[in-house]
Write an enzyme that holds these catalytic residues in place. Structure first.
Site, PDB file in Angstrom:
ATOM      1  N   ASP A  99       0.363  -1.421  -0.154  1.00 45.95           N
ATOM      2  CA  ASP A  99       0.104  -0.142   0.240  1.00 45.95           C
ATOM      3  C   ASP A  99       0.911   1.356   0.319  1.00 45.95           C
ATOM      4  O   ASP A  99       2.493   0.932   0.764  1.00 45.95           O
ATOM      5  CB  ASP A  99      -0.997  -0.041   1.345  1.00 45.95           C
ATOM      6  CG  ASP A  99      -1.567   0.434   0.463  1.00 45.95           C
ATOM      7  OD1 ASP A  99      -2.512   1.344   0.616  1.00 45.95           O
ATOM      8  OD2 ASP A  99      -3.117  -0.663   0.804  1.00 45.95           O
ATOM      9  N   ASP A 206      -3.271   4.733  -1.940  1.00 38.29           N
ATOM     10  CA  ASP A 206      -4.534   4.908  -1.595  1.00 38.29           C
ATOM     11  C   ASP A 206      -4.169   6.480  -2.072  1.00 38.29           C
ATOM     12  O   ASP A 206      -3.771   7.696  -2.133  1.00 38.29           O
ATOM     13  CB  ASP A 206      -3.590   5.133   0.351  1.00 38.29           C
ATOM     14  CG  ASP A 206      -4.574   5.042   0.907  1.00 38.29           C
ATOM     15  OD1 ASP A 206      -5.794   4.306   1.503  1.00 38.29           O
ATOM     16  OD2 ASP A 206      -4.698   6.265   2.198  1.00 38.29           O
ATOM     17  N   GLU A 263      -6.484   4.170  -5.902  1.00 39.71           N
ATOM     18  CA  GLU A 263      -8.279   4.063  -5.114  1.00 39.71           C
ATOM     19  C   GLU A 263      -8.752   5.867  -6.028  1.00 39.71           C
ATOM     20  O   GLU A 263      -7.845   6.540  -6.020  1.00 39.71           O
ATOM     21  CB  GLU A 263      -8.145   4.720  -3.680  1.00 39.71           C
ATOM     22  CG  GLU A 263      -8.371   3.809  -2.755  1.00 39.71           C
ATOM     23  CD  GLU A 263      -9.004   3.906  -1.549  1.00 39.71           C
ATOM     24  OE1 GLU A 263      -9.582   3.642  -0.801  1.00 39.71           O
ATOM     25  OE2 GLU A 263      -8.347   4.660  -1.468  1.00 39.71           O
ATOM     26  N   HIS A 340     -10.957  -3.335   2.683  1.00 43.77           N
ATOM     27  CA  HIS A 340     -11.045  -3.372   4.066  1.00 43.77           C
ATOM     28  C   HIS A 340     -11.822  -2.234   4.618  1.00 43.77           C
ATOM     29  O   HIS A 340     -12.022  -1.742   5.625  1.00 43.77           O
ATOM     30  CB  HIS A 340      -9.622  -3.367   4.134  1.00 43.77           C
ATOM     31  CG  HIS A 340      -8.291  -2.222   3.958  1.00 43.77           C
ATOM     32  ND1 HIS A 340      -8.702  -1.868   2.697  1.00 43.77           N
ATOM     33  CD2 HIS A 340      -8.744  -1.101   4.655  1.00 43.77           C
ATOM     34  CE1 HIS A 340      -8.280  -1.242   2.540  1.00 43.77           C
ATOM     35  NE2 HIS A 340      -7.608  -0.045   3.481  1.00 43.77           N
ATOM     36  N   ASP A 341     -12.105  -0.929   3.641  1.00 43.67           N
ATOM     37  CA  ASP A 341     -12.985  -0.581   4.010  1.00 43.67           C
ATOM     38  C   ASP A 341     -14.813  -0.696   3.506  1.00 43.67           C
ATOM     39  O   ASP A 341     -15.428   0.186   3.313  1.00 43.67           O
ATOM     40  CB  ASP A 341     -12.600   1.132   2.490  1.00 43.67           C
ATOM     41  CG  ASP A 341     -11.444   1.101   3.157  1.00 43.67           C
ATOM     42  OD1 ASP A 341     -10.390   1.547   4.298  1.00 43.67           O
ATOM     43  OD2 ASP A 341     -11.328   1.537   2.105  1.00 43.67           O
TER      44      ASP A 341
HETATM   45  C1  GLC Z   1      -8.219   4.229   2.079  1.00 39.59           C
HETATM   46  C2  GLC Z   1      -8.114   3.293   2.671  1.00 39.59           C
HETATM   47  C3  GLC Z   1      -8.705   3.604   4.316  1.00 39.59           C
HETATM   48  C4  GLC Z   1      -8.339   4.540   4.735  1.00 39.59           C
HETATM   49  C5  GLC Z   1      -8.391   5.780   4.030  1.00 39.59           C
HETATM   50  C6  GLC Z   1      -7.436   6.771   4.664  1.00 39.59           C
HETATM   51  O1  GLC Z   1      -9.080   4.545   1.601  1.00 39.59           O
HETATM   52  O2  GLC Z   1      -8.390   2.323   2.331  1.00 39.59           O
HETATM   53  O3  GLC Z   1      -8.462   2.354   4.789  1.00 39.59           O
HETATM   54  O4  GLC Z   1      -8.574   5.047   6.097  1.00 39.59           O
HETATM   55  O5  GLC Z   1      -7.685   5.606   2.465  1.00 39.59           O
HETATM   56  O6  GLC Z   1      -5.814   6.810   4.437  1.00 39.59           O
END
Ligand code: GLC
Ligand code: CA
Length: 581
Positions: A99, A206, A263, A340-341
């Site tokens: 990540d 991320d 993302e 995981h989100d």
């Molecule tokens: C992304 C991650 C998430 C995190 C956020 C801030 O969306 O997947 O788990 O809380 O970024 O880093």
């Protein structure tokens, strides 16, 4: 023709280190635990591992608040463990991506400590500092009304230097200032090259579309008049310099032939996504579009919603758009329904009402995913059909900052009104990120075999682990696990159709049936899925040349007697070596 890049055919398995496997019985998963299960991971048929953050961190946001990119969080293991993991993956022919979390750091990162120490510190400009605003009566106010993702203002007042810093996520996650080229170079060296040199094969990037904020820092439009903070995505996503930054970043990544998947929330057009993933633009290989996993979430606050507030035609429409991306230009996409989100996909899109419906709908969702073009992502536990935590669990079992902040906000706003709190709990039971973070269910032993029976796992294992676990499903040919393995194999065997084929949506407006075709240069597939508990009739599209479809796979036995009628959550995939109309 140029060869297909490896990452297009990759099947990626996502690991959340805290919850995968605990090797030393301290209740927290760790890197040696992951190493000990590489046989299992490989047996699924996956080709690549994505490891969620294992960097040193005070864990306000489960490691997405990094205090040192070049160190491992001690409870997860050591730098040596990481090297062993990277090498062990490569020896087996698995690839591993990490990540890359560089929109923000932890407030305990040395860079931020220096930055906040004084206004004249050389690193002051590495983060985003702004003076206060004052209202007419002299009250101090943040520079604008932006709301952080975890609720409250996105600005935090710093007493020492008497300015605010920006944090799009938790208070402990200050945003880096990408406008500063020295900062960018430090990010590339510390967060990227350090690990690329250790052999990692790429990154899941991320919040990749948030580095460039709109330079005006203007107030966001008022959606919620009762609040002094507002949703401000349009002012910090897809900002004016983002593509320049990503091209710069890509110059380093391409030296290592590293794969990237970013993302990309709040980006809802094909052109908007292609700006990131067009091969000619040399930025990212692919992104996660959020439209499927955001079905049914609230617009103002994510959890200001009721369970299952979505309809099947919406899911079809967003998948159609993301599939179309690959025909609209030189871009590539991803296929995923969990991470995981997210809460568990069976609980959201299938049914966990009974063991039978749970298994059937879990397999049906596997068919949906494996039939779609793009790079495939599976989240740990999805392959055994793990579901959400039981509805009766109290808020004290929820550990995620997003869940606890929301619950607390509702409590304060309504003075603890039971009805409001109940509504909040209902939304959390359905959509909280916590559901995806429960320990992996390895066996029927105490603590689901995730850690020793005598240990205290950092999150409570789901009550259903004796029923849903790897050990039980491993040898069972009719299990969800065996079905996922079979689907992944079929995906590889028919890569021209399932990974690379052209998607054609049928049943666009149907509320219960999801049917689509996939076509390659020489053959076709027909996928038909029942998203309801009621029987559904369907029609097969005409195969050219008058040839009929051949059943490739079904998630229920004895399909013969039920020709062209699907039972509850039944799915079928047919093949034809002809092109369909
Ligand atoms: C992304 C991650 C998430 C995190 C956020 C801030 O969306 O997947 O788990 O809380 O970024 O880093
Ligand atoms: Ca441990």
């Amino acid at each position: 023709m140029s060869p297909i890049p490896w990452w297009k055919n990759a099947i990626v398995y996502q690991i959340y280190p805290a919850s995968f496997k605990d090797s030393n019985n301290d209740g927290v998963g760790d890197i040696p635990g992951i190493i000990s299960e590489l046989d299992y991971i490989q047996s699924l048929g996956v080709t690549t591992i994505w490891l969620c953050p294992m960097y040193d961190s005070p864990q306000h946001d489960m490691g997405y608040d990094i205090s040192d990119y070049q160190a491992v969080y001690p409870p997860y293991g050591t730098m040596e463990d990481m090297q062993v993991l990277i090498d062990a993956c490569h020896q087996r022919g698995l690839r591993i991506i990490l990540d890359l979390v560089v929109n923000h750091t932890s407030d305990l990162h040395e860079w931020f400590k220096a930055s906040r120490s004084s206004k004249t510190d050389p690193k002051r400009d590495w983060y985003i500092w702004r003076p206060a605003k004052y209202s007419d009566d002299g009250t101090r106010q943040p520079p604008n009304n932006w709301r952080s993702h975890f609720g409250g203002s996105a600005w935090e007042w710093d007493e020492t230097t008497q300015e605010y810093y920006l944090h799009l996520f938790a208070t402990q996650q200050p945003d880096l200032n990408w406008e500063n080229s020295e900062t960018r170079q430090a990010i590339y060296a510390s967060a990227m090259e350090f690990w690329l040199q250790k052999g990692v094969d790429g990154f899941r990037v991320d919040t990749v579309n948030m580095y460039s904020k709109h330079p005006s820092y203007a107030d966001a439009p008022i959606l919620d008049p009762s609040s002094d903070t507002q949703v401000a995505h349009s002012l910090f996503c897809n900002g004016p310099r983002i593509h320049e930054y990503l091209r710069e970043m890509n110059e380093i990544l391409s030296k290592y032939d590293a794969m990237t998947v970013g993302e990309c929330p709040n980006t809802h057009t094909i052109e908007g996504v292609l700006n990131y993933v067009s091969a000619a633009k040399k930025q990212l290989n692919m992104v996660f579009e959020f439209d499927v996993v955001e079905l049914g979430v609230g617009t103002d606050y994510k959890y200001s919603t009721t369970p299952r507030d979505w309809a099947l035609p919406q899911m079809k429409a967003v998948l159609k758009r993301s599939q179309a991306l690959m025909n609209a230009g030189d871009g590539w996409t991803t296929v995923f329904m969990e991470n995981h989100d997210q809460a568990r996909s069976i609980s959201r899109f299938g049914s966990d009402r009974s063991p039978e419906l749970r298994e059937t709908s879990g397999k049906m969702l596997a068919m949906l995913q494996c039939g779609l073009s793009g790079t495939q992502f599976i989240y740990q536990g999805q392959e055994i059909g793990m579901v959400n935590a039981p509805a009766q669990w109290p808020i004290s079992e929820y550990k995620d900052v997003e869940s606890t902040n929301y619950h607390e906000m509702i409590r304060q706003k309504t003075n603890g009104e039971p009805e409001a709190l109940q509504k909040a709990m209902k939304a959390l039971q359905h959509l909280a990120r916590d559901h995806g973070r429960l320990p992996m269910q390895w066996s029927a032993q105490a603590n689901a075999g995730f850690t020793a029976a005598t240990a205290k796992p950092w999150m409570r294992p789901n009550d259903n682990y004796a029923e849903i676990n790897v050990e039980r499903q491993r040898e069972d040919k009719s299990s969800v696990l065996s079905f996922w393995k079979r689907m992944l194999q079929l995906r590889k065997d028919h890569a021209d159709l399932f990974i690379h084929g052209t998607f054609g949506l049928l049943t666009e407006q149907h509320e219960q049936l999801f049917a689509y075709t996939k076509t390659s240069h020489s053959s076709s597939a027909f996928v038909v899925l029942n998203f309801s508990e009621e029987e559904q009739k369907f029609e097969r599209p005409a195969a050219m040349g008058g040839r009929d479809w051949e059943l490739l796979v079904s998630n229920l036995d004895d399909v013969g007697g039920s020709k062209d009628v699907l039972r509850a959550f039944e799915g079928r995939i047919y093949l034809s070596n002809q092109l369909c109309n």
